[in-house]
Enzyme design. Structure first.
Site, mmCIF file in Angstrom:
data_model
loop_
_atom_site.group_PDB
_atom_site.id
_atom_site.type_symbol
_atom_site.label_atom_id
_atom_site.label_comp_id
_atom_site.label_asym_id
_atom_site.label_seq_id
_atom_site.Cartn_x
_atom_site.Cartn_y
_atom_site.Cartn_z
ATOM 1 C CD GLU A 152 13.299 56.215 -18.905
ATOM 2 O OE1 GLU A 152 14.384 56.764 -18.614
ATOM 3 O OE2 GLU A 152 12.721 56.354 -20.010
ATOM 4 C CG ASN A 194 6.465 54.798 -18.693
ATOM 5 O OD1 ASN A 194 5.854 53.937 -19.306
ATOM 6 N ND2 ASN A 194 7.120 55.778 -19.308
ATOM 7 C CG HIS A 230 11.227 53.902 -26.687
ATOM 8 N ND1 HIS A 230 10.483 54.799 -27.420
ATOM 9 C CD2 HIS A 230 11.154 54.322 -25.399
ATOM 10 C CE1 HIS A 230 9.978 55.718 -26.611
ATOM 11 N NE2 HIS A 230 10.360 55.452 -25.386
ATOM 12 C CD GLU A 258 7.844 56.671 -22.898
ATOM 13 O OE1 GLU A 258 8.901 56.859 -23.567
ATOM 14 O OE2 GLU A 258 7.745 56.960 -21.691
ATOM 15 C CG ASP A 260 9.733 55.011 -30.644
ATOM 16 O OD1 ASP A 260 10.480 54.052 -30.368
ATOM 17 O OD2 ASP A 260 9.756 56.079 -30.000
#
Length: 344
Positions: A152, A194, A230, A258, A260
């Site tokens: 990030e 990432n 996300h 990641e 979801d």
């Protein structure tokens, strides 16, 4: 065509039963398509809950440590490392034939107080970086195949680099320095940047693309980018594959790192069914991109999800419910892997 072949073909194209894929089916499909299907794991249930361990071993090909490799956990005091959590994850993976993705080396969050509140000049901070990498990467060299070296680096919703300890002390070149240092410590590991809010095209995704292009032009050892994924239910971008493809065209691996899909409460049966289609679309997007290396789901079950705490009013983001029962999301991933072949 023989009856056996007909049955095998139907197994790949027909909708899955409500019970979800059989143990071992998803890993076999992912391996046949040449991608990793990974999952982020928490240490306590991985250590103490046999059913949790079985879900991981039966349905995924790789694991990522959700928190235990982050700086505050692994080096709570300078020079004092706690290997209990990382060892639990890596040992489990080795015992079950799973790959391991390391997460994460440089991040602005979850730092121990001695690091975040310290005062360092450039040489001092670089020395701390090297000590940490030599300890962490060195311990798991040969057992952790890839690392999120930079996590990030941009502000939440914009293209500017995020102000943090690393940027403020080492300038924007901290990214190149960290990647180079990690490569020196473990020359065999694949090294990633990432980031989130870069899954579809936009200013932040463009900034990540420009950063990656610059690093490659300078010969910095960057091997891939992770687009976190996300998502809120209903927001999976239609152009996800096209956005991933431009990173692949640079010669980089790219992955959904990641995944979801959180659902606003009250969670309805219809929303859970639609979520299954969203998981299917994400895996299909990966399979459309030549150098998409895999998809990692960020958590095993809704019982251990980070979502309710960090996004109040949202829940049910993962492929297994709080009682460890499979949801349509699991079937969606299986359907995508069964139907979609990689480009040659």
């Amino acid at each position: 065509m023989s009856l056996v072949v007909i049955v095998a073909v139907l197994a790949l194209v027909l909708p899955r039963a409500e019970g979800g894929p059989d143990p071992g089916e998803l890993p076999a499909l992912a391996s046949s398509r040449g991608i990793e299907l990974g999952v982020a794991v928490a240490v306590d249930p991985l250590r103490d809950d046999p059913a949790y361990r079985d879900l991981v071993a039966d349905h995924y090909t790789s694991v990522t440590a959700e928190n235990t490799m982050k700086w505050e956990h692994v080096q709570p005091e300078r020079g004092r490392f706690d290997w209990s959590g990382p060892d639990t994850v890596v040992d489990f993976a080795v015992e079950n034939g799973l790959d391991v993705r390391g997460h994460t080396l440089l991040w602005h969050n979850q730092q121990p107080a001695w690091l975040s509140e310290g005062s360092y000049d450039a040489d001092g901070l670089r020395a701390i970086m090297r000590e940490h990498m030599e300890a962490l990467l060195g311990r798991y060299q040969g057992r952790v195949s890839s690392w999120d070296v930079i996590n990030e680096p941009f502000v939440d919703d914009g293209p500017e680099l995020r102000g943090n300890l690393w940027l403020d002390t080492l300038s924007e070149d901290y990214i190149a320095q960290a990647l180079t240092m990690a490569h020196e410590v473990d020359p065999e590991a694949e090294l990633y940047i990432n980031e989130f809010n870069v899954e579809g095209p936009g200013p932040k995704a463009d900034a990540l693309y420009a950063l990656a292009s610059d690093l490659l032009e300078r010969g910095v050892p960057l091997h891939g980018v992770g687009l976190q994924g996300h998502f809120v239910h209903g927001t999976v971008p239609d152009d996800l594959a096209r956005n991933m493809a431009r990173f692949s065209d640079l010669g980089l691996d790219v992955e959904i790192s990641e995944l979801d899909v959180r659902i606003p409460e009250p969670v309805t049966e219809a929303a859970v069914a639609e979520q299954g289609e969203e998981y299917r679309r994400v895996v299909e997007a990966c399979l459309e991109v030549e150098r998409c290396s895999g998809v990692t789901v960020w958590g095993v079950t809704d019982a251990h999800s980070w979502i309710p705490e960090w996004f109040p009013g949202h829940d049910a983001a993962l492929p297994f419910d709080p009682s460890y029962r499979p949801k349509p999301a699991l079937n969606g991933m299986a359907e995508a892997l069964g139907r979609r072949r990689r480009p040659s």
